[in-house]
Motif scaffolding. Structure first.
Motif, PDB file in Angstrom:
ATOM      1  N   TRP A  63      47.112  39.855  34.888  1.00  0.00           N
ATOM      2  CA  TRP A  63      45.697  39.656  35.231  1.00  0.00           C
ATOM      3  C   TRP A  63      44.782  40.454  34.310  1.00  0.00           C
ATOM      4  O   TRP A  63      43.719  39.974  33.919  1.00  0.00           O
ATOM      5  CB  TRP A  63      45.502  40.062  36.708  1.00  0.00           C
ATOM      6  N   VAL A  64      45.178  41.659  33.943  1.00  0.00           N
ATOM      7  CA  VAL A  64      44.302  42.499  33.118  1.00  0.00           C
ATOM      8  C   VAL A  64      44.333  42.096  31.647  1.00  0.00           C
ATOM      9  O   VAL A  64      43.773  42.796  30.800  1.00  0.00           O
ATOM     10  CB  VAL A  64      44.626  43.999  33.276  1.00  0.00           C
ATOM     11  N   GLU A  65      45.005  40.977  31.352  1.00  0.00           N
ATOM     12  CA  GLU A  65      44.881  40.399  30.005  1.00  0.00           C
ATOM     13  C   GLU A  65      44.030  39.135  30.031  1.00  0.00           C
ATOM     14  O   GLU A  65      43.737  38.554  28.994  1.00  0.00           O
ATOM     15  CB  GLU A  65      46.274  40.065  29.449  1.00  0.00           C
ATOM     16  N   ALA A  66      43.688  38.681  31.238  1.00  0.00           N
ATOM     17  CA  ALA A  66      42.849  37.484  31.349  1.00  0.00           C
ATOM     18  C   ALA A  66      41.404  37.849  31.011  1.00  0.00           C
ATOM     19  O   ALA A  66      41.039  39.030  30.968  1.00  0.00           O
ATOM     20  CB  ALA A  66      42.965  36.915  32.757  1.00  0.00           C
ATOM     21  N   LEU A  67      40.584  36.837  30.759  1.00  0.00           N
ATOM     22  CA  LEU A  67      39.212  37.080  30.303  1.00  0.00           C
ATOM     23  C   LEU A  67      38.201  36.703  31.385  1.00  0.00           C
ATOM     24  O   LEU A  67      38.277  35.607  31.957  1.00  0.00           O
ATOM     25  CB  LEU A  67      38.950  36.280  29.024  1.00  0.00           C
ATOM     26  N   PRO A  68      37.251  37.618  31.673  1.00  0.00           N
ATOM     27  CA  PRO A  68      36.318  37.391  32.769  1.00  0.00           C
ATOM     28  C   PRO A  68      35.063  36.617  32.362  1.00  0.00           C
ATOM     29  O   PRO A  68      34.460  36.894  31.328  1.00  0.00           O
ATOM     30  CB  PRO A  68      35.925  38.825  33.160  1.00  0.00           C
ATOM     31  N   VAL A  69      34.693  35.651  33.191  1.00  0.00           N
ATOM     32  CA  VAL A  69      33.371  35.035  33.080  1.00  0.00           C
ATOM     33  C   VAL A  69      32.707  35.131  34.461  1.00  0.00           C
ATOM     34  O   VAL A  69      33.400  35.283  35.471  1.00  0.00           O
ATOM     35  CB  VAL A  69      33.433  33.553  32.640  1.00  0.00           C
ATOM     36  N   GLY A  70      31.410  35.047  34.509  1.00  0.00           N
ATOM     37  CA  GLY A  70      30.742  35.132  35.813  1.00  0.00           C
ATOM     38  C   GLY A  70      29.262  34.849  35.689  1.00  0.00           C
ATOM     39  O   GLY A  70      28.666  35.043  34.627  1.00  0.00           O
ATOM     40  N   ASN A  71      28.690  34.358  36.767  1.00  0.00           N
ATOM     41  CA  ASN A  71      27.236  34.117  36.764  1.00  0.00           C
ATOM     42  C   ASN A  71      26.537  34.999  37.792  1.00  0.00           C
ATOM     43  O   ASN A  71      25.491  34.656  38.314  1.00  0.00           O
ATOM     44  CB  ASN A  71      26.924  32.633  37.004  1.00  0.00           C
ATOM     45  N   GLY A  72      27.156  36.139  38.108  1.00  0.00           N
ATOM     46  CA  GLY A  72      26.611  37.023  39.128  1.00  0.00           C
ATOM     47  C   GLY A  72      27.313  36.784  40.452  1.00  0.00           C
ATOM     48  O   GLY A  72      27.793  37.706  41.093  1.00  0.00           O
ATOM     49  N   ARG A  73      27.440  35.511  40.819  1.00  0.00           N
ATOM     50  CA  ARG A  73      27.991  35.137  42.111  1.00  0.00           C
ATOM     51  C   ARG A  73      29.390  34.534  41.977  1.00  0.00           C
ATOM     52  O   ARG A  73      30.311  34.901  42.699  1.00  0.00           O
ATOM     53  CB  ARG A  73      27.042  34.105  42.724  1.00  0.00           C
ATOM     54  N   LEU A  74      29.534  33.604  41.065  1.00  0.00           N
ATOM     55  CA  LEU A  74      30.831  32.951  40.842  1.00  0.00           C
ATOM     56  C   LEU A  74      31.499  33.572  39.637  1.00  0.00           C
ATOM     57  O   LEU A  74      30.863  33.711  38.586  1.00  0.00           O
ATOM     58  CB  LEU A  74      30.626  31.461  40.539  1.00  0.00           C
ATOM     59  N   GLY A  75      32.761  33.933  39.789  1.00  0.00           N
ATOM     60  CA  GLY A  75      33.452  34.544  38.663  1.00  0.00           C
ATOM     61  C   GLY A  75      34.819  33.920  38.470  1.00  0.00           C
ATOM     62  O   GLY A  75      35.358  33.274  39.377  1.00  0.00           O
ATOM     63  N   ALA A  76      35.380  34.128  37.286  1.00  0.00           N
ATOM     64  CA  ALA A  76      36.724  33.627  37.028  1.00  0.00           C
ATOM     65  C   ALA A  76      37.405  34.491  35.988  1.00  0.00           C
ATOM     66  O   ALA A  76      36.758  35.081  35.126  1.00  0.00           O
ATOM     67  CB  ALA A  76      36.664  32.179  36.551  1.00  0.00           C
ATOM     68  N   MET A  77      38.723  34.557  36.109  1.00  0.00           N
ATOM     69  CA  MET A  77      39.559  35.209  35.099  1.00  0.00           C
ATOM     70  C   MET A  77      40.396  34.105  34.459  1.00  0.00           C
ATOM     71  O   MET A  77      41.181  33.440  35.137  1.00  0.00           O
ATOM     72  CB  MET A  77      40.465  36.249  35.749  1.00  0.00           C
ATOM     73  N   ILE A  87      43.262  29.798  36.408  1.00  0.00           N
ATOM     74  CA  ILE A  87      41.911  30.351  36.386  1.00  0.00           C
ATOM     75  C   ILE A  87      41.678  30.943  37.768  1.00  0.00           C
ATOM     76  O   ILE A  87      41.537  30.214  38.750  1.00  0.00           O
ATOM     77  CB  ILE A  87      40.868  29.272  36.027  1.00  0.00           C
ATOM     78  N   GLN A  88      41.716  32.265  37.829  1.00  0.00           N
ATOM     79  CA  GLN A  88      41.579  32.941  39.128  1.00  0.00           C
ATOM     80  C   GLN A  88      40.090  33.016  39.466  1.00  0.00           C
ATOM     81  O   GLN A  88      39.270  33.362  38.630  1.00  0.00           O
ATOM     82  CB  GLN A  88      42.220  34.328  39.033  1.00  0.00           C
ATOM     83  N   LEU A  89      39.763  32.683  40.709  1.00  0.00           N
ATOM     84  CA  LEU A  89      38.372  32.448  41.088  1.00  0.00           C
ATOM     85  C   LEU A  89      37.823  33.534  42.016  1.00  0.00           C
ATOM     86  O   LEU A  89      38.552  34.075  42.850  1.00  0.00           O
ATOM     87  CB  LEU A  89      38.265  31.112  41.824  1.00  0.00           C
ATOM     88  N   ASN A  90      36.560  33.809  41.874  1.00  0.00           N
ATOM     89  CA  ASN A  90      35.878  34.696  42.828  1.00  0.00           C
ATOM     90  C   ASN A  90      34.496  34.165  43.196  1.00  0.00           C
ATOM     91  O   ASN A  90      33.840  33.508  42.397  1.00  0.00           O
ATOM     92  CB  ASN A  90      35.694  36.101  42.238  1.00  0.00           C
ATOM     93  N   GLU A  91      34.148  34.455  44.438  1.00  0.00           N
ATOM     94  CA  GLU A  91      32.770  34.257  44.897  1.00  0.00           C
ATOM     95  C   GLU A  91      32.418  35.585  45.542  1.00  0.00           C
ATOM     96  O   GLU A  91      33.214  36.129  46.309  1.00  0.00           O
ATOM     97  CB  GLU A  91      32.714  33.103  45.901  1.00  0.00           C
ATOM     98  N   ASP A  92      31.246  36.127  45.229  1.00  0.00           N
ATOM     99  CA  ASP A  92      31.022  37.550  45.514  1.00  0.00           C
ATOM    100  C   ASP A  92      30.868  37.907  46.990  1.00  0.00           C
ATOM    101  O   ASP A  92      30.849  39.084  47.331  1.00  0.00           O
ATOM    102  CB  ASP A  92      29.855  38.095  44.688  1.00  0.00           C
ATOM    103  N   SER A  93      30.761  36.917  47.867  1.00  0.00           N
ATOM    104  CA  SER A  93      30.588  37.259  49.281  1.00  0.00           C
ATOM    105  C   SER A  93      31.827  36.969  50.123  1.00  0.00           C
ATOM    106  O   SER A  93      31.756  36.979  51.351  1.00  0.00           O
ATOM    107  CB  SER A  93      29.371  36.526  49.855  1.00  0.00           C
ATOM    108  N   VAL A  94      32.966  36.710  49.483  1.00  0.00           N
ATOM    109  CA  VAL A  94      34.190  36.443  50.253  1.00  0.00           C
ATOM    110  C   VAL A  94      34.784  37.779  50.715  1.00  0.00           C
ATOM    111  O   VAL A  94      35.570  38.413  50.002  1.00  0.00           O
ATOM    112  CB  VAL A  94      35.198  35.615  49.427  1.00  0.00           C
ATOM    113  N   TRP A  95      34.387  38.190  51.879  1.00  0.00           N
ATOM    114  CA  TRP A  95      34.770  39.489  52.441  1.00  0.00           C
ATOM    115  C   TRP A  95      35.439  39.326  53.801  1.00  0.00           C
ATOM    116  O   TRP A  95      34.921  38.612  54.651  1.00  0.00           O
ATOM    117  CB  TRP A  95      33.515  40.354  52.649  1.00  0.00           C
TER     118      TRP A  95
END
Ligand code: FUC
Length: 808
Positions: A63-77, A87-95
Motif C-alpha cells: 500500500w505504501v508504494e501506491a500513489l494517492p489522489v484525492g479531491n478533499g473528500r474522495l481519495g484513492a491509492m 484502486i483502494q478507495l476512501n470517502e472522508d466521512s466513512v467512520w
C-alpha cells in the motif's frame, strides 16, 4: 508524464490565467486577490523543476508504494498492477460510530481537591485520583475506515511479463498514470479525483486489436454488499462498524462504466467490458454523515445523489473532465514554486524509491527536496478542501477498518501540524475544514467545560468525526484540556496572513473568546508563588520520575502556560482589530501579568513541568515545552529572546537522547531549528526525515504511515526560507538557509500582513526579492542585518535587489 520545463512557461501562464478566470469566485479568496495573484506569479517565468513527479518502475507491491489522489473528500491509492489493478478507495466521512467518551458530571469540586494534593507535593496520589475520578473510560475502536477497493481485472492479460513499465504521479496535474506493454499491446491508465465534478475518474486504454476484456469489481474487507444495476452500474453500500457494534456512518458508492467502442454488461455483481478500445470508470460516494451536527445524520437519498453526480459527468469527454480537474488543482498548486538547483540527470531519471535510497546514502538530490515540499502541498490540496472533513492522521488515505490511532484527529500536535503549511505556502482556503471541526467542538467541548466548572469550551488530546471533547483514557495522554485552545491560535494566524476580517469576526473571535473563557476558569493560583497556573495536566505525552515512580501529571507545565498566554494575547489583538469591548477582555487583561512563565532549570534547559522533575524519557518525541518557539512566537530571536538559548539546549538534549524518532517529531524539529535561525541543523533534520521516516511513495512514517510529517516537513522548508512571526511582522528572507542550498529560488510564499514573496539567492546570498502587497499593509523586510521598510497600497509590487534596495 509532463515535467515542467522552461518551454512550458507560456502554456503554464495561460493555463493559470484561464483557471483564475474560471474560479474567480473561489470561496475563501479575498476580494480582488485573484487578480493580484496573477500579478504576483503569473507574470513571472516559473522555475523549471523536475521535482514534481513521483515515479515507479513497477506496480505497487504494498500500500505504501501506491500513489494517492484525492479531491478533499474522495481519495484513492493507485497500485498500477498490470493484469489486475487495485484502486483502494476512501470517502472522508466513512467512520465507525459512536458511542464516544463522555465525562461524569460535576468534576469541579474533585478537581479542586486533586489540585490541593499536587500543591502539597502528593503528585502520585493526585494522578491516581485523576485516573479514577476525572477521566472517562476509553471506547475503542471507533475508526475512520476504507470505502473499499475497485478491481480492474484484465481477462486477456495471459500472465506475460510487462515491459516499459512506468507508473507516475504528476503533482502539478494530480493525475496518476500507469503505462506498460504486455503481449504486444500497450496499456495506459489515468486516474484522478476531480474536485469540480466530485468524482473519481479512471480511464483504461489499450491498442490491442481486439480491445479490452475486463472485469470490474467493487468490494471491501467487510460490511458491504455490491450489486450491478442495469448494464453499466455498480452500487456498493454498507454501514461502518466494528463487529456489529459502533454502528456509524451509512455509505453508498456508485460506479458507472462508459466504454469507448465495444460494450459493457453486468455479470453477477460485476461489470464486464468487452472489445472496447478504452473504458472510463466514474465513481462517487455519499454518506449520511453530517459535519454540522454528527449526532443528526443526513437523510438524503444517497443512491439518487450519486446517480445524479454520475449523470452530470458521464456526458463529458475524458479530455474535458480531466482539463477541468487539472485546471482546478493548478489554481492552488501553481501558487508556489521552489527551485533548489538541478539533480544530476542520471539520478533524476531514476524511480523515486531509488532516489530516496541514493539520498539516504548521501547523494545530493535538490529535485527530491522540491518534490517533498510540493508533495506536502499536494497532499493538503487532495485531503482538505472547503466542505470536506479535515486532513486526518492519514490525510484521506486509509485501507483499514481499524486504522492506527483510528486515523483520527489528534489535537495535541498532529492535526495542527497538518495545517502548518497552509498559510505560508499559499493555500489559506484549505483551512476551512479545520476551523469547521474546531467550531464543531464547541458543542461537546462546552458541555465538558461545564462539567469541570468552567465557562467556554475545551477539548482534550484527540477527537474524531463525532466531535467529542472528553478527557479520557489514561493520564499520560488524556488529562490535557488544551487541544482546542491550541487550535484557536490557527484562527489568529489565518487572520494575520489573509487579513480576512469577516473570518475573524465570524469564526476566529468566537473561538478565541470561548477558549479564553475556559482558560480563565481553569487557571488556579499557585499558593506558593501567587501566580496563575494550569493543571494537573500531562505535558503531551511525556513522563517524569517522582519518588521512585513514573508520573505524567503536574501543575504549571510550560506548554499549557504558553498556550494560555498566546490565547489571551491573540484574543486582545482580535478584539483590537474588531473594536470589541466586553468584560471578559478585562478578565484576560487582569490575568495576563499573573500567568506563570516558563522557567529555566539548573542545567539551562526550559523546564517542561512546573518543577525541575527528571524526564523518564529524555528523548521523548513531543517537545511540548518549545511550543513558544514553534508554532508559537513567545520565544523568538528578535523581540522575545529570553529563552532562546534554553530552548536550543532542550533540543540538543532531546536529540542526543534519541529524539526525533517519529516522522512528525523530526518534522517539528526542522521547524524549531528554522526558528532558531540554524539552517544547517534544520537541513540535517530534513535529511533525517527523508532518510529515516519516509516511505517509498514519500508518505511520512511514524511508523506506521502517518501524514503529519509530510505537512510538518513541507512547512519546515518554508520556514527555512521565510519567516514573519515577530511582533512587528518583519518579513525575514532566508532566515535559516543551510549552506547546502547555495543557490535557489522560491516564488509564491506568503508572509503575515498579506504579502506574496518571491526570493532568489546565489552562493548563499540574497540576489533579489519581489513582494506583492495583497492588503496594503506596511512592508518591513529583513535579510541578515539589513532591513528596509515601505508603505504599500493593495496590489503594489516591491522589488528589491540583493542589498534590500528597492529597485521598483
Ligand atoms: C500523538 C503522538 C503519537 C502519535 C499519535 C497519533 O499522541 O504522541 O506519537 O503520533 O499522536
Amino acid at each position: 508524464p509532463a515535467v515542467g520545463g522552461r518551454g512550458c512557461r507560456a502554456l503554464k501562464a495561460a493555463v493559470r490565467l484561464d483557471c483564475m478566470m474560471k474560479h474567480a469566485s473561489w470561496r475563501g479568496l479575498l476580494a480582488g486577490q485573484v487578480a493580484i495573484w496573477t500579478l504576483a506569479v503569473g507574470g513571472l517565468p516559473l522555475a523549471a523543476g523536475q521535482g514534481q513527479v513521483i515515479r515507479f518502475d513497477r506496480p505497487a507491491g504494498k500500500w505504501v508504494e501506491a500513489l494517492p489522489v484525492g479531491n478533499g473528500r474522495l481519495g484513492a491509492m493507485v497500485f498500477g498492477g498490470t493484469s489486475r489493478e487495485r484502486i483502494q478507495l476512501n470517502e472522508d466521512s466513512v467512520w465507525a460510530g459512536p458511542p464516544v467518551p463522555v465525562n461524569a458530571d460535576n468534576l469541579g469540586p474533585k478537581l479542586a481537591e486533586i489540585r490541593r494534593l499536587f500543591f502539597a507535593g502528593r503528585n502520585a496520589e493526585g494522578e491516581q485520583r485523576v485516573a479514577r475520578e476525572i477521566l472517562a473510560p476509553r471506547i475503542s475502536p471507533r475508526s475512520y475506515q476504507t470505502l473499499g477497493d475497485l478491481w480492474i481485472e484484465d481477462l486477456d492479460a495471459g500472465g506475460g511479463e510487462a515491459a516499459d513499465y512506468e507508473r507516475a504521479l504528476d503533482l502539478q496535474t494530480a493525475v496518476a498514470t500507469t503505462h506498460f506493454r504486455q503481449g504486444g499491446a500497450t496499456s495506459r491508465r489515468e486516474v484522478f479525483a476531480s474536485a469540480p465534478d466530485d468524482v473519481l475518474a479512471v480511464r483504461v486504454e489499450t491498442d490491442r486489436p481486439d480491445g479490452l476484456n475486463l472485469r470490474i469489481r467493487l468490494d471491501r474487507p467487510a460490511d458491504f454488499a455490491t450489486r450491478a444495476e442495469g448494464n453499466d452500474l455498480l452500487i456498493m453500500e454498507g454501514r461502518a462498524q466494528h463487529d456489529g457494534k459502533q454502528l456509524g456512518v451509512r455509505w453508498l458508492a456508485a460506479l458507472k462504466a462508459i466504454p469507448e467502442g465495444g460494450r459493457v454488461r453486468a455479470e453477477g455483481n460485476d461489470l464486464r467490458i468487452e472489445q472496447a478500445r478504452a473504458v472510463r470508470l466514474l465513481l462517487t460516494a455519499a454518506t449520511d454523515y453530517n459535519f454540522d451536527n454528527p449526532d443528526e445524520p443526513l437523510t438524503r437519498d444517497r443512491r439518487a445523489w450519486c446517480l445524479d453526480r454520475l449523470a452530470k459527468t458521464a456526458g463529458l469527454e475524458w479530455a474535458e473532465l480531466k482539463a477541468r480537474s487539472v485546471a482546478d488543482h493548478r489554481v492552488l498548486f501553481d501558487r508556489c514554486v521552489l527551485d533548489l538547483g538541478d539533480t544530476a540527470p542520471e539520478l533524476a531519471a531514476k524511480p523515486t524509491p531509488a532516489r530516496l535510497e541514493a539520498f539516504r546514502q548521501g547523494a545530493e538530490d535538490p529535485d527530491l527536496i522540491e518534490t517533498y515540499f510540493q508533495y506536502g502541498r499536494y497532499l493538503l490540496i487532495c485531503s482538505s478542501r472547503p466542505g470536506s472533513l479535515p486532513a486526518n492522521l492519514q490525510g484521506l488515505w486509509n485501507e483499514h477498518l481499524k486504522a492506527p490511532w483510528n486515523s483520527d484527529y489528534h489535537i495535541n500536535i498532529n492535526l495542527q501540524m497538518n495545517y502548518w503549511p497552509a498559510e505560508v505556502t499559499g493555500l489559506p482556503e484549505l483551512t476551512e475544514p479545520f476551523f469547521r471541526l474546531v467550531q464543531g467542538l464547541r458543542r461537546k467541548g462546552g458541555e465538558m467545560a461545564r462539567k469541570l466548572g468552567c465557562r467556554g469550551f475545551a477539548a482534550s488530546h484527540t477527537t474524531d468525526a463525532w466531535q467529542w471533547a472528553a478527557l479520557m483514557g489514561r493520564p499520560g495522554y488524556g488529562m490535557w484540556p488544551f487541544g482546542a485552545a491550541w487550535c484557536t491560535a490557527h484562527a489568529m494566524e489565518h487572520y494575520r496572513f489573509t487579513g480576512d476580517r469577516e473570518f475573524l469576526e465570524r469564526v476566529g473571535y468566537p473561538l478565541l473568546r470561548e477558549s479564553a473563557a475556559f482558560l480563565l476558569d481553569w487557571l488556579v493560583e499557585d499558593p506558593e508563588t501567587g501566580l496563575l497556573v494550569s493543571g494537573p495536566t500531562t505535558s503531551p505525552e511525556n513522563s517524569y520520575r517522582f519518588q521512585g515512580r513514573r508520573l505524567h501529571l503536574a501543575m504549571g507545565n510550560a506548554m499549557d502556560q504558553m498556550i494560555i498566554r498566546e490565547n489571551f494575547e491573540n484574543l486582545l489583538e482580535a478584539a483590537g482589530v474588531l473594536g470589541v469591548q466586553e468584560p471578559l477582555l478585562d478578565e484576560v487583561r487582569a490575568a495576563l501579568p499573573r500567568l506563570a512563565r516558563p522557567q529555566v532549570g539548573p542545567d539551562g534547559r526550559i523546564l517542561e513541568w512546573g518543577h525541575p522533575y527528571e524526564e523518564a524519557e529524555p528523548g521523548h518525541r513531543h517537545v511540548s515545552h518549545l511550543y513558544g518557539l514553534h508554532p508559537g512566537r513567545l520565544i523568538n530571536p528578535w523581540d522575545e529572546p529570553d529563552l532562546l538559548a534554553a530552548a536550543r539546549k532542550v533540543l540538543t538534549y532531546r536529540l542526543s537522547h534519541g529524539g526525533g524518532h517519529t516522522g512528525w517529531s523530526r518534522a517539528w524539529i526542522i521547524n524549531f531549528y528554522a526558528r532558531l535561525l540554524d539552517g544547517d541543523a534544520a537541513w540535517d533534520n530534513l535529511r533525517a526525515l527523508l532518510a529515516k521516516s519516509t516511505l517509498p511513495n514519500l508518505f511520512d512514517t511514524h511508523p506506521p504511515f502517518q501524514i503529519d510529517g509530510n505537512f510538518g516537513g513541507c512547512a519546515g522548508i518554508a520556514e527555512m526560507l521565510l519567516q514573519s512571526h515577530d511582533r512587528r511582522g518583519t518579513i525575514r528572507l532566508l532566515p535559516a538557509l543551510p549552506k547546502a542550498w547555495s543557490r535557489g529560488e522560491v516564488r509564491g510564499l506568503r508572509a503575515r500582513g498579506g504579502f506574496v514573496v518571491d526570493i532568489r539567492w546565489r552562493e548563499g546570498r540574497l540576489e533579489g526579492a519581489r513582494l506583492v502587497s495583497l492588503l496594503g499593509n506596511r512592508c518591513r523586510v529583513a535579510w541578515g542585518d539589513r532591513t528596509g521598510e515601505w508603505p504599500t497600497s493593495r496590489g503594489e509590487i516591491i522589488e528589491l535587489d540583493g542589498r534590500l534596495r528597492r529597485i521598483r
